[in-house]
Motif scaffolding. Sequence first.
Motif, short mmCIF file in Angstrom:
data_model
loop_
_atom_site.label_atom_id
_atom_site.label_comp_id
_atom_site.label_asym_id
_atom_site.label_seq_id
_atom_site.Cartn_x
_atom_site.Cartn_y
_atom_site.Cartn_z
N GLY A 73 0.93 -1.15 0.06
CA GLY A 73 0.18 0.20 -0.02
C GLY A 73 0.71 1.30 -0.06
O GLY A 73 2.11 1.28 0.05
N GLN A 74 0.12 2.36 -0.06
CA GLN A 74 0.96 3.83 -0.15
C GLN A 74 0.88 4.08 1.26
O GLN A 74 0.15 3.95 2.08
CB GLN A 74 0.09 4.59 -0.98
N THR A 180 -3.61 0.14 0.31
CA THR A 180 -3.76 1.44 1.03
C THR A 180 -4.90 1.62 2.01
O THR A 180 -4.64 1.83 3.05
CB THR A 180 -3.70 2.30 -0.21
#
Length: 277
Positions: A73-74, A180
Motif C-alpha cells: 500500500g501507499q 492502501t
Amino acid sequence: MVNIGDLRLEKTDASTPPAAQRPGRWIPAAIVVLVLAAPVVYLVWPHRSPESVHVQTQQVNPRPQPGLVAEPGQDIALPPLDQTDPIVRQLLSALTSHPTVTAWLASDHLIHNFALVTQNIAEGRSPSRELRSIQPTGAFKAAGEAANEYIDPASYQRYDRYADAIASIDARGAARLYATLKPRITEAHRELGDPDGEFEPVLTRALGELLRTPVIDTRVALTRKSVDYEFADPALESLSGAQRQFLRMGPRNVRLVQQKLREIAPYLGIDLTRPGT
C-alpha cells in the motif's frame, strides 16, 4: 507521503502481471465497486428480471503461482473509518473519472459498503441495496413468445460500460489502492460481525464466486413465473444469486470482467489455483 497522482487504475502498456435470487441488476455495479473501489472484488444490480440459457461453459484452469506477493500500500495517513469518505473520493477521483465510479462516490459510507458488497458476493447473495446509485439504465427485455422466451441480446449492452470500465483498470494500481485502504476495509469487515476476522478470505471467496460463473454463448432460455422469470436450464437456476445476476451481463462482458479479476488476483497475493477460489 505519497502523491495521490501516482496511484493509477487506468490501463497502461507497462502493466505486466507477476511470475438470479432471480437475476437482478446489481452485479455489474458490484463488480465495478469490487474492482474500482479497493480493488478487486468489486464491480456489479432490485428489479427482478429474466434470464435463462443453454449453457456451454469454458473452464480456464490457471497454472499454480507459487510465492505470490501482494503489492504494498501507499504511505497515506488514514482517518478513522467513519471519516474515510473524503479520502476515498480523493484517491479514486485521481485514478479514474469514469461516470459509474463518480456515481458511486456520491454515496456515503463507501468503505462500509465495499466490505458489505464483497461479503454478500462471497456468500452468493445480491448486494443490490448497497449499489442502487450505479444500477444500469434501461429495461430488461425478453424475446420470443410464450413457452419459447429467451433473453434479448440487446439487454446485455446495458452492462457494456461496466465491463469496459473494469477492463481499462491497471491491475497493479488497483491492488495498491486496495492495500492502501486495507486497514479500514478490515475494520469495516469486522464491524459486520466477525470481530477478529481478516478480509482476505472474504475477498478470495468473492473472486471465486464470480470466476466460477459460466460464460453462456448460446441463447438463454427463460421460464415465466408469475411476473418474474427463472432460468429454464436447471443448472443455471441452481447457481447462487450472485452468479445468476452476473450472467445477465452477457458473455462478452462476463469474459472481460473475469479476465480482469484473474489479472488483478496475483497482485493481491491471491493464488486462484488454491482450493476455495
